[in-house]
Design a protein around this motif. Structure first.
Motif, PDB file in Angstrom:
ATOM      1  N   LEU A   1       0.678  -1.135   0.319  1.00 25.84           N
ATOM      2  CA  LEU A   1       0.405  -0.194   0.091  1.00 25.84           C
ATOM      3  C   LEU A   1       1.115   1.551   0.438  1.00 25.84           C
ATOM      4  O   LEU A   1       0.419   2.458  -0.985  1.00 25.84           O
ATOM      5  CB  LEU A   1      -0.863   0.120   1.137  1.00 25.84           C
ATOM      6  N   LYS A   2       1.810   0.975   0.456  1.00 24.15           N
ATOM      7  CA  LYS A   2       2.744   2.287   0.667  1.00 24.15           C
ATOM      8  C   LYS A   2       3.624   2.279  -0.230  1.00 24.15           C
ATOM      9  O   LYS A   2       3.645   3.531  -0.623  1.00 24.15           O
ATOM     10  CB  LYS A   2       4.275   2.443   1.846  1.00 24.15           C
ATOM     11  N   SER A   3       3.874   1.705  -0.848  1.00 23.02           N
ATOM     12  CA  SER A   3       4.804   1.796  -1.987  1.00 23.02           C
ATOM     13  C   SER A   3       3.783   2.172  -3.405  1.00 23.02           C
ATOM     14  O   SER A   3       3.973   3.162  -4.410  1.00 23.02           O
ATOM     15  CB  SER A   3       5.526   0.749  -2.049  1.00 23.02           C
ATOM     16  N   SER A   4       2.931   1.587  -3.760  1.00 22.46           N
ATOM     17  CA  SER A   4       1.951   1.922  -4.497  1.00 22.46           C
ATOM     18  C   SER A   4       1.554   3.590  -4.337  1.00 22.46           C
ATOM     19  O   SER A   4       1.833   4.220  -5.563  1.00 22.46           O
ATOM     20  CB  SER A   4       0.726   0.990  -3.912  1.00 22.46           C
ATOM     21  N   LEU A   5       1.221   3.700  -3.382  1.00 22.86           N
ATOM     22  CA  LEU A   5       0.439   5.180  -3.343  1.00 22.86           C
ATOM     23  C   LEU A   5       2.245   5.995  -3.532  1.00 22.86           C
ATOM     24  O   LEU A   5       2.063   7.348  -3.707  1.00 22.86           O
ATOM     25  CB  LEU A   5       0.048   5.210  -2.155  1.00 22.86           C
ATOM     26  N   ALA A   6       3.399   5.409  -2.867  1.00 19.32           N
ATOM     27  CA  ALA A   6       3.955   6.247  -3.245  1.00 19.32           C
ATOM     28  C   ALA A   6       4.131   7.313  -5.042  1.00 19.32           C
ATOM     29  O   ALA A   6       4.522   7.782  -5.392  1.00 19.32           O
ATOM     30  CB  ALA A   6       5.752   6.251  -2.386  1.00 19.32           C
ATOM     31  N   ASP A   7       4.241   4.990  -5.108  1.00 15.59           N
ATOM     32  CA  ASP A   7       5.150   5.721  -6.730  1.00 15.59           C
ATOM     33  C   ASP A   7       3.635   6.053  -7.534  1.00 15.59           C
ATOM     34  O   ASP A   7       4.652   7.067  -8.562  1.00 15.59           O
ATOM     35  CB  ASP A   7       5.058   3.956  -7.217  1.00 15.59           C
TER      36      ASP A   7
END
Length: 841
Positions: free
Chosen positions: A39-45
């Motif tokens: 979730l965090k990496s998808s949002l950051a990307d």
């Protein structure tokens, strides 16, 4: 050692009682950690790509206006209709732009039973990430509309709307763009075939002694039979050859041999398939001379797994007794010839460690375990039990093992270090009256070991051998239990787990640190089988010799010889090292490694951000460095050995200059751009570029020669040639991913040096072999079983003659011989025995 021995006793009981609950809780925790990371990496990307899109829009407008100012108004209309505004700014994205996540991969198959509790949230974020990725790779409709605008504006030289063919693959809903190399004219016309090469199991390194009992026997053929992972190994102790029985579908847990010393019975755990569905455990009875399965017993009857098995002796092995791993530890007796169940009864809710028939009477069976010993009688198709009475003697926490003496007495070894002699006592008529029945009581107590007695072995002449836990001693006792001789095995091998008589003088000893020793009281003992004792991840093969290195959570770094099938040397990592590591945790271990191209040194990356360089000749640490404070996941030398790239879970790749033949290192630069932890990386053949993968399924390229700069235009790297190919994401290996993969299903892959095939290690205990390149989905392949846990790594030897695969929790290393079509001997022992190779549909 006192604490470790007690812990072994406790594990013996608790592991048999709650395996499913522990596995489920671990799986749930793992799934939650993976979900948070995703979730965090998808949002950051998504935010990073949106910001990059905003930076590209003004440049595109300027180019079009420069060609024809009249196109400006129309272009604005197009972008507004697609829902994007060139003036939009992201003011709050910097905090989420480059999160750093602790690294954990999915492990066992059973851990994937837990469903994601936040599936809706994940899908929404994945859609946002997908839409932002499409900004950089416009859809055909957007491209055609832009082309029309440029044409209508009177562009003097209309250019292609894209930079070449590209293919998108999706992992958990996230799009990953792969650019098609220039030498492929029509991607759709590519044909995928299974490789000509196949694998045949050549050697198995390791032995499961840490948590299993009575699993080492000697056959009439002179072969020691034991197991690890899903393989039962038949090792000729004089000829030093191996054969393998490989018909089990999950980890083998118990073993016994028939009175004829030819037939073998082996039981397995249940496990789960790749879809998370439980598999049914069973027992196989098989012929050790031909490796042919004679009977499959108990399919659909046993729960969780098979804990103990035993053949009857008085009737020439007509029956087999089985205890499963259910809560009630069901005891069942089976007809070996027919494969039918004779009787079944609930045993106990406590852990059961061993079962045996009375060698002179097949109607008598004994079981022992946590705080009990039961004497069973088989009569008229039913089993009745009597509990052993401890009377005035202290009741031990565990009855670890037992044997029958030549006089018919039962001798038990317990967690108090005593050998107890049991016998029948007539009923106490004075106290209980005429209906009093005979009982089984302790006739004698003999102090044997300091700590648990883990094993007992009766010799032909009536003498007895006992093996200790805490004291690591093997003691020889006379028939009347007087001590005659003793010896102590080296501490590095752990406690004595089981003992097998070879010829009355020489014995085989299985240990709790997964070693098998051979020797005598006079000459001492040497290891003939060794292995790791905890989860393994690090694997590297020597660039010019038949040597490979492994490392894992047990802090051992081991160097093996593939030609001689032996451990060359092993060292245990020292905590901290030089003075600069005073805050190093007490438990740091190796996770990755790579040999320098000159073959003189090897670098090992640890779980704390520390990495070491070892000299292969002296076995000494010649360099000790630290990068960050998170675990390292990959070490990779450039083809000429002038650089070393260190991939970390702090999202950075550290690049070092290498001089003095791999003995001196100086920081050259740092690759900064990934939004999640580094998982894999490879060097280009010219040593100037790096390709890397990260935990959020990102593929990035780096110009190392230009100062470790991120190459923004990934299209420019589509024709670059790579010295190795271990990245699991890339155009050339896109076909190894199954439809619906969650991104952790493939732990590692490796292209052969000939660039003909690629081997894949998956999370479902299998090794796959694909042709290379493999750029199309659902590519056919050969699939091989043998591991009992997630396969963590694979590597080809320097000449591609063999492939090494490494299990995680099963602590097993399998060495496969690479065979070209037509070169396999139809009578080859491993091929005829069990090689399971089948193309995927």
């Amino acid at each position: 050692m006192d604490g470790s021995t007690n812990s072994l006793d406790d594990v013996s009981g608790s592991s048999a009682e709650y395996p499913d609950r522990v596995s489920m809780m671990e799986g749930r925790l793992q799934a939650q950690e993976d979900e948070i990371m995703l979730l965090k990496s998808s949002l950051a990307d998504a935010l990073r790509r949106l910001r990059l899109h905003d930076q590209l829009i003004p440049l595109l407008k300027q180019q079009i206006i420069a060609v024809n100012p009249a196109a400006s108004r129309v272009l604005n209309q197009v972008y507004c209709s697609d829902g994007f505004s060139s003036s939009r700014k992201l003011s709050s994205s910097s905090a989420l732009d480059s999160p750093r996540h602790p690294a954990t991969r999915a492990r066992r198959n059973s851990e994937k039973l837990v469903k994601d509790p936040q599936e809706k949230t994940k899908k929404l974020l994945d859609k946002k990430a997908a839409s932002s990725a499409n900004l950089l790779n416009r859809s055909p409709s957007q491209e055609s509309r832009t082309k029309d605008l440029i044409a209508r504006a009177g562009s003097p030289g209309s250019r292609r709307g894209t930079q070449g063919q590209s293919i998108k693959m999706f992992i958990r809903g996230r799009p990953i763009t792969m650019y098609v190399p220039s030498n492929i004219q029509n991607y759709e016309d590519l044909r995928m075939e299974p490789p000509v090469e196949k694998l045949e199991l050549d050697w198995v390194y390791g032995y499961r002694g840490r948590d299993c009992r009575a699993n080492l026997y000697l056959l009439s053929s002179g072969e020691a039979v034991y197991f690890i992972a899903c393989v039962v190994v038949l090792y000729h102790i004089n000829n030093r050859t191996q054969r393998h029985y490989r018909k089990h579908t999950d980890c083998v847990r118990c073993l016994t041999i028939h009175p004829d010393k030819v037939r073998v019975a082996s039981g397995q755990t249940a496990g789960v398939d790749k879809d998370g569905k439980p598999l049914q455990p069973y027992v196989h009875i098989w012929d050790s001379s031909t490796l042919i399965t004679l009977q499959q017993i108990g399919l659909g009857t046993f729960e969780r797994g098979v804990g103990s098995v035993a053949f009857s002796f008085a009737d020439a092995g007509a029956f087999l007794c089985v205890i499963d791993d259910s809560n009630e530890h069901m005891l069942s007796v089976w007809d070996c010839a027919k494969g039918t169940k004779h009787t079944e009864v609930k045993s106990t809710n406590e852990a059961v460690f061993a079962v045996e028939f009375n060698p002179s009477d097949s109607t008598n069976i004994i079981t022992c375990g946590k705080s009990h010993i039961y004497f069973w009688t088989l009569s008229a198709g039913s089993l009745t039990k009597k509990q052993g009475i401890f009377g005035k003697y202290k009741k031990p926490k565990f009855i670890q093992c037992f044997v029958f003496s030549l006089t018919g007495d039962v001798l038990t070894g317990d967690s108090e270090g005593n050998i107890l002699t049991w016998g029948k006592s007539p009923g106490d008529i004075k106290t209980l009256g005429k209906g009093a029945k005979e009982t089984f009581q302790i006739m004698r107590q003999t102090r044997a070991h300091d700590g648990s007695v883990f094993t007992l072995c009766m010799l032909q002449g009536g003498a007895l051998l006992s093996g200790g836990g805490k004291d690591r001693k093997i003691i020889r006792w006379s028939a009347d239990l007087a001590p005659e001789r003793e010896c102590e095995i080296p501490e590095k091998f752990g406690a004595v787990r089981c003992i097998t008589d070879v010829n009355g003088e020489e014995v085989l000893v299985g240990t709790t640190r997964n070693a098998i020793l051979r020797g005598t009281f006079s000459d001492g003992f040497v290891a003939i089988v060794q292995g790791h004792v905890d989860e393994m991840w690090g694997l590297a093969t020597h660039p010019s010799q038949d040597v490979f290195l492994t490392c894992g959570h047990d802090r051992q770094v081991c160097v093996w010889n593939t030609a001689e099938h032996k451990l060359d040397w092993c060292t245990t990592l020292e905590v901290g090292g030089s003075g600069q590591h005073t805050n190093t945790p007490t438990h740091e271990y190796g996770l990755c490694a790579d040999f320098c191209p000159n073959g003189a040194v090897v670098s090992v990356g640890l779980s704390t951000g520390r990495w070491l360089v070892l000299d292969l000749q002296t076995k000494e640490v010649i360099s000790d460095y630290t990068d960050g404070n998170e675990q390292l996941s990959v070490m990779r030398y450039s083809p000429d050995g002038s650089f070393l790239a260190v991939g970390s879970h702090d999202n950075f790749i550290y690049v070092y200059n290498v001089t003095e033949c791999g003995r001196r290192y100086s920081r050259y630069g740092k690759c900064n751009g990934h939004s999640s932890f580094i998982t894999h990386l490879d060097w280009s053949k010219d040593g100037k570029y790096i390709m890397s993968n990260s935990g959020d399924y990102e593929i990035l390229y780096w110009d190392v020669a230009g100062g470790c700069k991120l190459l923004r235009n990934r299209y420019e790297s589509k024709d670059r040639e790579w010295a190795s190919y271990t990245c699991v994401l890339g155009f050339h290996v896109m076909g190894v991913w199954l439809e619906g993969s969650d991104g952790t299903d493939i732990n590692a892959l490796c292209r052969s040096h000939s660039e003909r095939v690629v081997a894949v290690a998956d999370d479902f205990c299998k090794v796959h072999l694909f042709q290379y390149p493999c750029p199309k989905p659902k590519a056919p392949n050969h699939s091989y079983e043998g591991h009992g846990s997630h396969v963590t790594n694979v590597r080809f030897t320097h000449c591609d003659s063999h492939l090494l695969s490494m299990g995680g929790k099963d602590t097993c290393i399998l060495q496969w011989e690479v065979k070209r079509a037509g070169t396999s001997d139809g009578g080859d022992r491993t091929h005829s025995a069990s090689i399971t190779s089948s193309p995927e549909p």
